[in-house]
Design a protein around this motif. Sequence first.
Motif, PDB file in Angstrom:
ATOM      1  N   PRO A  70      78.898  69.300  34.799  1.00 30.11           N
ATOM      2  CA  PRO A  70      78.087  70.021  35.851  1.00 30.11           C
ATOM      3  C   PRO A  70      76.673  69.814  35.851  1.00 30.11           C
ATOM      4  CG  PRO A  70      78.929  71.573  34.025  1.00 30.11           C
ATOM      5  CD  PRO A  70      79.514  70.121  33.561  1.00 30.11           C
ATOM      6  N   LEU A  71      75.788  70.238  36.904  1.00 24.94           N
ATOM      7  CA  LEU A  71      74.528  69.888  36.899  1.00 24.94           C
ATOM      8  C   LEU A  71      74.035  71.154  37.748  1.00 24.94           C
ATOM      9  CD1 LEU A  71      71.608  68.826  36.532  1.00 24.94           C
ATOM     10  CD2 LEU A  71      72.240  67.389  38.584  1.00 24.94           C
ATOM     11  N   GLN A  72      73.148  71.955  37.221  1.00 22.20           N
ATOM     12  CA  GLN A  72      72.367  73.009  38.187  1.00 22.20           C
ATOM     13  C   GLN A  72      70.972  72.475  38.494  1.00 22.20           C
ATOM     14  OE1 GLN A  72      72.093  76.694  35.810  1.00 22.20           O
ATOM     15  NE2 GLN A  72      71.835  77.869  37.799  1.00 22.20           N
ATOM     16  N   ILE A  73      70.793  72.796  39.688  1.00 24.39           N
ATOM     17  CA  ILE A  73      69.508  72.649  40.036  1.00 24.39           C
ATOM     18  C   ILE A  73      68.929  73.912  40.605  1.00 24.39           C
ATOM     19  CG2 ILE A  73      67.944  71.578  41.913  1.00 24.39           C
ATOM     20  CD1 ILE A  73      70.016  69.320  42.084  1.00 24.39           C
ATOM     21  N   LYS A  74      67.519  73.984  39.950  1.00 23.38           N
ATOM     22  CA  LYS A  74      66.903  75.475  40.478  1.00 23.38           C
ATOM     23  C   LYS A  74      65.472  75.032  41.063  1.00 23.38           C
ATOM     24  CE  LYS A  74      68.718  78.281  36.577  1.00 23.38           C
ATOM     25  NZ  LYS A  74      68.248  79.286  35.476  1.00 23.38           N
ATOM     26  N   ALA A  75      65.163  75.851  41.983  1.00 24.35           N
ATOM     27  CA  ALA A  75      63.850  75.909  42.738  1.00 24.35           C
ATOM     28  C   ALA A  75      62.641  76.067  41.529  1.00 24.35           C
ATOM     29  CB  ALA A  75      63.711  76.730  43.682  1.00 24.35           C
TER      30      ALA A  75
END
Length: 290
Positions: A243-248
């Motif tokens: 999994p990969l999480q992208i945040k602002a």
Amino acid sequence: TLSVNGIPAGDFVNVVREDPEKPGLLYAGTEKHVYVSFDGGADWQSLQLNLPVTSMRDLDVHGDDLVLATFGRAFWILDDISALRQMDGSAGQSAATLFKPAVAYRVRPGGFLSTPLPKDEPQADDPHYGALIDYYLKADAAKPVTLEIVDAQGQSVRRFSSADVPPPLDLQTMPITPDWTPKVITLSNRAGMHRFVWNLHSALPDALAGNGKYRFTNGDGPWALPGQYTVKLTVDGQTYSQPLQIKADPRVRVSPEALQQQFDLARRIENQQMDIVRIYSQAAGLRSRL
């Protein structure tokens, strides 16, 4: 009992720090080198990489980075130690290992900041913008290695291959010197540890990427929205996922609704660009027949 197995005699230790997220993962700075231990100090191995041989005075783990203070050789930062935190007995045993990437932040790269530093000025590379994806291959892959980014809906966002060939630099038409161009990072199918960087942009349609005639952008599609993604690494027919999480960017206050509107607008512009390419091709065909 001394816990110095792997540290040569005479290379006395100045500082030892434990990773705040992985108990038993230790970093040691000595009078000459940097070492890492995955078993609470029972065994040590070099983490020197491209560091000069100098006195390592202090260490600190800041977020996902290892920060090192030296005596007379400035500060050094090892960007993203996520792979070190995931090292265990199973890592390296299978044909390939895909490590879980750290959280990626949508940070807009800096633009032109005047003339680069002279070549004789000591400097280091800036950290890469985007998602840092680490993987390990036990042996050379027989086929091209592929990496795919998939969104939460299962839609493919971007796909890369070790067979991809970056476009050559045209020294005759370049408006800047080659020193100013960013380094191109490609996938590798060779044995060993590798790091790939995804710049968080979706793929650009082939018709827009084109051969230069219809180029509207630098070859990238819209920015990926913050959210959950999946990284898929395929090596010789076997696929590994993480999994990969992208945040602002936490420094920019923009609502998710506004980011979605920005993304939708970018897609509409992309579709209009496709229409322009189609019309341009029709006009070129008419001119050739005339």
